[in-house]
Design a protein around this motif. Structure first.
Motif, PDB file in Angstrom:
ATOM      1  N   TYR A 167      -8.412  10.692  -8.843  1.00 21.15           N
ATOM      2  CA  TYR A 167      -9.255   9.617  -8.310  1.00 21.15           C
ATOM      3  C   TYR A 167      -8.456   8.323  -8.404  1.00 21.15           C
ATOM      4  CZ  TYR A 167     -12.853   6.030  -8.046  1.00 21.15           C
ATOM      5  OH  TYR A 167     -13.586   4.929  -7.697  1.00 21.15           O
ATOM      6  N   LEU A 168      -8.160   7.731  -7.277  1.00 19.04           N
ATOM      7  CA  LEU A 168      -7.271   6.572  -7.245  1.00 19.04           C
ATOM      8  C   LEU A 168      -7.977   5.273  -7.617  1.00 19.04           C
ATOM      9  CD1 LEU A 168      -5.353   7.433  -3.958  1.00 19.04           C
ATOM     10  CD2 LEU A 168      -4.515   7.682  -6.293  1.00 19.04           C
ATOM     11  N   GLY A 169      -9.288   5.215  -7.485  1.00 22.04           N
ATOM     12  CA  GLY A 169      -9.995   3.977  -7.803  1.00 22.04           C
ATOM     13  C   GLY A 169     -10.456   3.254  -6.561  1.00 22.04           C
ATOM     14  N   ARG A 170     -11.671   2.726  -6.605  1.00 18.72           N
ATOM     15  CA  ARG A 170     -12.267   2.095  -5.423  1.00 18.72           C
ATOM     16  C   ARG A 170     -11.411   0.960  -4.867  1.00 18.72           C
ATOM     17  NH1 ARG A 170     -17.586   1.609  -3.585  1.00 18.72           N
ATOM     18  NH2 ARG A 170     -18.347   2.724  -5.412  1.00 18.72           N
ATOM     19  N   ASP A 171     -10.778   0.184  -5.740  1.00 19.29           N
ATOM     20  CA  ASP A 171      -9.984  -0.967  -5.303  1.00 19.29           C
ATOM     21  C   ASP A 171      -8.495  -0.663  -5.214  1.00 19.29           C
ATOM     22  OD1 ASP A 171     -12.295  -2.548  -5.230  1.00 19.29           O
ATOM     23  OD2 ASP A 171     -12.138  -2.988  -7.373  1.00 19.29           O
ATOM     24  N   SER A 172      -8.139   0.606  -5.269  1.00 24.36           N
ATOM     25  CA  SER A 172      -6.726   0.984  -5.258  1.00 24.36           C
ATOM     26  C   SER A 172      -6.103   0.762  -3.879  1.00 24.36           C
ATOM     27  CB  SER A 172      -6.585   2.453  -5.662  1.00 24.36           C
ATOM     28  OG  SER A 172      -5.309   2.951  -5.339  1.00 24.36           O
TER      29      SER A 172
ATOM     30  N   ALA B  10       2.300   1.700  -3.393  1.00 20.70           N
ATOM     31  CA  ALA B  10       1.263   2.103  -4.343  1.00 20.70           C
ATOM     32  C   ALA B  10       0.944   3.590  -4.212  1.00 20.70           C
ATOM     33  CB  ALA B  10       0.001   1.272  -4.117  1.00 20.70           C
TER      34      ALA B  10
ATOM     35  N   ARG C   7       0.829  -1.208   0.000  1.00 23.32           N
ATOM     36  CA  ARG C   7       0.000   0.000   0.000  1.00 23.32           C
ATOM     37  C   ARG C   7       0.862   1.256   0.000  1.00 23.32           C
ATOM     38  NH1 ARG C   7      -4.864  -1.226   4.391  1.00 23.32           N
ATOM     39  NH2 ARG C   7      -5.856  -2.929   3.236  1.00 23.32           N
TER      40      ARG C   7
ATOM     41  N   ALA D  25       1.478   6.297  -7.099  1.00 25.98           N
ATOM     42  CA  ALA D  25       0.273   6.947  -7.622  1.00 25.98           C
ATOM     43  C   ALA D  25       0.405   8.467  -7.607  1.00 25.98           C
ATOM     44  CB  ALA D  25      -0.943   6.521  -6.807  1.00 25.98           C
TER      45      ALA D  25
ATOM     46  N   ALA E   8      -3.507   2.283  -2.887  1.00 23.75           N
ATOM     47  CA  ALA E   8      -3.145   3.623  -2.420  1.00 23.75           C
ATOM     48  C   ALA E   8      -4.322   4.280  -1.707  1.00 23.75           C
ATOM     49  CB  ALA E   8      -2.689   4.475  -3.599  1.00 23.75           C
ATOM     50  N   LEU E   9      -5.537   4.141  -2.277  1.00 21.93           N
ATOM     51  CA  LEU E   9      -6.718   4.726  -1.637  1.00 21.93           C
ATOM     52  C   LEU E   9      -7.005   4.046  -0.298  1.00 21.93           C
ATOM     53  CD1 LEU E   9      -9.072   6.665  -1.700  1.00 21.93           C
ATOM     54  CD2 LEU E   9     -10.398   4.937  -2.927  1.00 21.93           C
TER      55      LEU E   9
END
Length: 661
Positions: free
Chosen positions: A570-575, A428, A425, A432, A577-578
């Motif tokens: 927007y990193l993405g729901r499954d990212s 990532a 993480r 990102a 990093a998020l």
């Protein structure tokens, strides 16, 4: 005519200037080497003067930070072994090369040396020692001193006026025991302030979880007998409790009090069911096996784990895993003349010595690895009673140990998996955001959040993520004052200014370090406020990112807003990093809310409620409030001032003072 090509700085220097610089650098290196030799000679003189007695030694570096704490049966022999040979590029050699001074303390026995060594380790946090950090106290089941005793979950300093049972490995274990006590013995759990003002029994009485001593109908001799039975059960006297209950049931039956006999029968059945669920067999739950600690250790992948399983009163209460720091450095510091100890043994000995400094040891400690016989002596000295440490148990004890070993293997495997995920993480997030990070293992994030209730008790939080994990010891809360209630922008300006004004100065001087990323919980408004603060302090705007909630404020739709003009991301729901950003943001939110609630409660009630203090009724409460002008005045009064109020004894004054502080 063409202009001559300008010379580079190196070419423009005259030969004599370059020679002077080289000579100065050479002289500086020679001076440093001479200082190091002088320092080493001084250390050797000190070592030569050490006595051949037991003691503890500490090594410090040039910055006066402690490097290592050790114990010795003979100080002179042990300490001199570090300096008598060249250890090369080993970790011993690296540590020895950094020693600038040392301190020693002579004690009477090796056991005293062991206790002092581990006291110093926990206090000084040396770089090359195995260190177990567990700042949380252990929970207990508390039985209050009262005409109708109350049982409750308790964590904190022990007051001898009450009875305490434990310690328990977790809050869950205490609460499970309380539920058992409610089901079998029907003891009350309500606060004294509630108990004193009841006019009829509560719901717990209706569902047969409390005998209702809050009303006259429930204030019978039966309650005292149940309290006595509960105490005996918690102490492990299960056979005696079962025998007493059976005799009571038969007496009720012979007296044709069949409803009462049925209630006692239900108690026996509930208690039997609990005892059958326990791992401890009745035959082994006697004598020294009533209170036992079982310890298992495992070292793998550069990490170590010690699993502690607790048996109290003949009942297996669960286990708790501990993960030490500095394992690689500490286990590498073995001198050739020493007995070569396995990393598992070193970790286990360090845990035993450090853990039982604060927690009284039981009479029997079962371990998965043989340990130094002096440990048992030291534990006995600390506790004032005999302590046995057993490494190769048989029978039921062997079953406990096997369970504990299974637990340590699962806990360490889970830790390694979590760390691998957390490192992924971190990587990532760095990738990102295209951050420039020299060492990924030192990547540092600071996150801020503001919390208040309709403008009251505004509190800001700062949480720190570093080394792939949250660093709770570095968290900070900031009380926000001098702003309009509910102005989150002004609150964010204040906390960022307070946080980074001094940090910016130290960073410019090279004595401090700014985080690699500053997160603020909010969108463009909060980010613009952070940008203003950083511009005033001359800090890099690219450090700032705001966590803006997505459409419908749904989790997983958050976007990052930047202060340096970059487009939001927007990193993405499954990212991964998020996930890390959300973890840090949620921790900042939690830390801010708990601080705000505590501040609000303190402002409204002076840190605690007088109503909750046993022995303080409406009349005494009124006298205290009138005498000191309110709860804040009572909270600011000393014990002597509280005791001067009519009707307040010295003992009650101490109780009030403890409750309000």
């Amino acid at each position: 005519m063409s202009n001559p090509t300008p010379l580079l700085p190196e070419e423009s220097e005259k030969p004599d200037e370059r020679a002077a610089i080289a000579a100065a650098e050479k002289a500086q290196a020679a001076e440093a080497e001479a200082a190091a030799l002088a320092m080493r000679d001084k250390l050797l003189v000190e070592v030569a003067g050490l006595p051949a007695l037991p003691g503890v030694y500490r090594y410090f570096d040039a910055k006066d930070e402690v490097l290592y704490v050790g114990k010795a049966r003979e100080l002179k022999k042990r300490v001199s072994s570090y300096f008598q040979k060249n250890h090369g590029g080993s970790r011993i050699g690296m540590m020895v090369s950094r020693i600038a001074r040392m301190e020693t303390t002579v004690v009477r026995t090796e056991a005293e040396a062991l206790l002092l060594e581990n006291n110093l380790i926990k206090t000084l946090n040396p770089r090359f020692n195995i260190l177990f950090r567990d700042d949380k106290s252990y929970p207990y089941l508390k039985l209050s001193r009262h005409d109708w005793p109350r049982m409750s979950y308790y964590r904190g300093a022990v007051d001898r006026r009450h009875q305490y049972f434990g310690p328990f490995p977790s809050a869950w274990a205490v609460k499970e025991s309380i539920q058992l006590m409610q089901k079998v013995f029907k003891l009350r759990t309500c606060e004294d302030s509630v108990f004193n003002n009841r006019s009829r029994p509560c719901l717990l009485h209706q569902i047969k979880r409390c005998s209702g001593p809050c009303v006259p109908a429930g204030q019978t001799a039966e309650y005292a007998r149940n309290v006595e039975s509960a105490v005996r059960f918690l102490r492990g006297e299960t056979d005696a409790v079962m025998d007493a209950l059976q005799a009571q049931m038969m007496a009720f039956a012979e007296g044709m009090q069949y409803e009462l006999a049925a209630e006692v029968r239900n108690q026996i059945q509930a208690l039997s069911k609990v005892l059958q669920q326990q791992v401890v067999e009745e035959s082994s739950a006697t004598g020294r096996d009533r209170d036992v600690d079982i310890l298992a250790v495992k070292v793998q992948g550069g990490r170590a784990c010690v699993n502690l399983a607790m048996v109290r009163g003949g009942r297996h209460l669960g286990d708790r895993a501990f993960f030490p720091k500095h394992v690689d450095d500490a286990t590498a510091l073995q001198l050739e003349g020493d007995e070569l100890l396995s990393p598992e043994r070193q970790v286990l000995e360090a845990f035993i010595a450090q853990h039982y400094l604060a927690v009284p040891p039981p009479g029997l400690v079962i371990v998965s690895e043989p340990v130094d016989a002096g440990l048992a002596e030291a534990l006995g000295t600390q506790a004032g009673s005999r302590v046995t440490v057993q490494a190769q148990p048989r029978g039921q004890r062997r079953i406990w140990l096997e369970m504990c070993i299974n637990g340590v293997e699962l806990a360490l495997a889970r830790l390694l998996a979590e760390e691998g995920s957390q490192q992924a993480r971190t990587r990532a997030l760095v990738e990102a955001l295209d951050l420039s990070v020299a060492e990924i293992d030192k990547f540092r994030v600071e996150c801020f959040d503001i919390s208040h209730t309709a403008g009251e008790a505004t509190m800001a939080s700062c949480v720190v993520f570093e080394g792939h994990q949250m660093q709770g010891s570095q968290y900070r809360r900031y009380t926000i004052e001098g702003i309009t209630g509910g102005d989150d922008y002004a609150a964010m300006r204040q906390v960022l200014t307070r946080r980074y004004s001094k940090m910016a100065e130290s960073a410019q001087l090279g004595t401090g370090r700014l985080p690699d990323l500053v997160l603020v919980d909010g969108g463009r408004g909060q980010v613009s406020m952070a940008r203003e603060v950083f511009e005033e302090l001359g800090l890099d705007l690219s450090l700032i990112a705001g966590v803006e909630k997505g459409e419908g404020r749904k989790v997983g739709l958050e976007e990052l807003v930047f202060a340096d003009g970059r487009e939001k991301v927007y990193l993405g729901r499954d990212s991964a990093a998020l996930m890390l950003v959300a973890q840090i943001r949620d921790e900042a939110h939690r830390f801010a809310i708990t601080g705000m609630r505590a501040k609000r409660a303190a402002a409204r009630t002076g840190g605690s409620r007088l109503e909750d203090v046993p022995g303080v009724g409406p009349k005494k409460r009124s006298q205290l409030l009138q005498r000191f002008g309110g709860v804040r005045g009572v909270a600011g009064a000393s014990i002597e001032e509280l005791a001067s109020v009519k009707g307040i004894s010295r003992e009650l004054a101490e109780e009030i003072y403890r409750a309000l502080h």
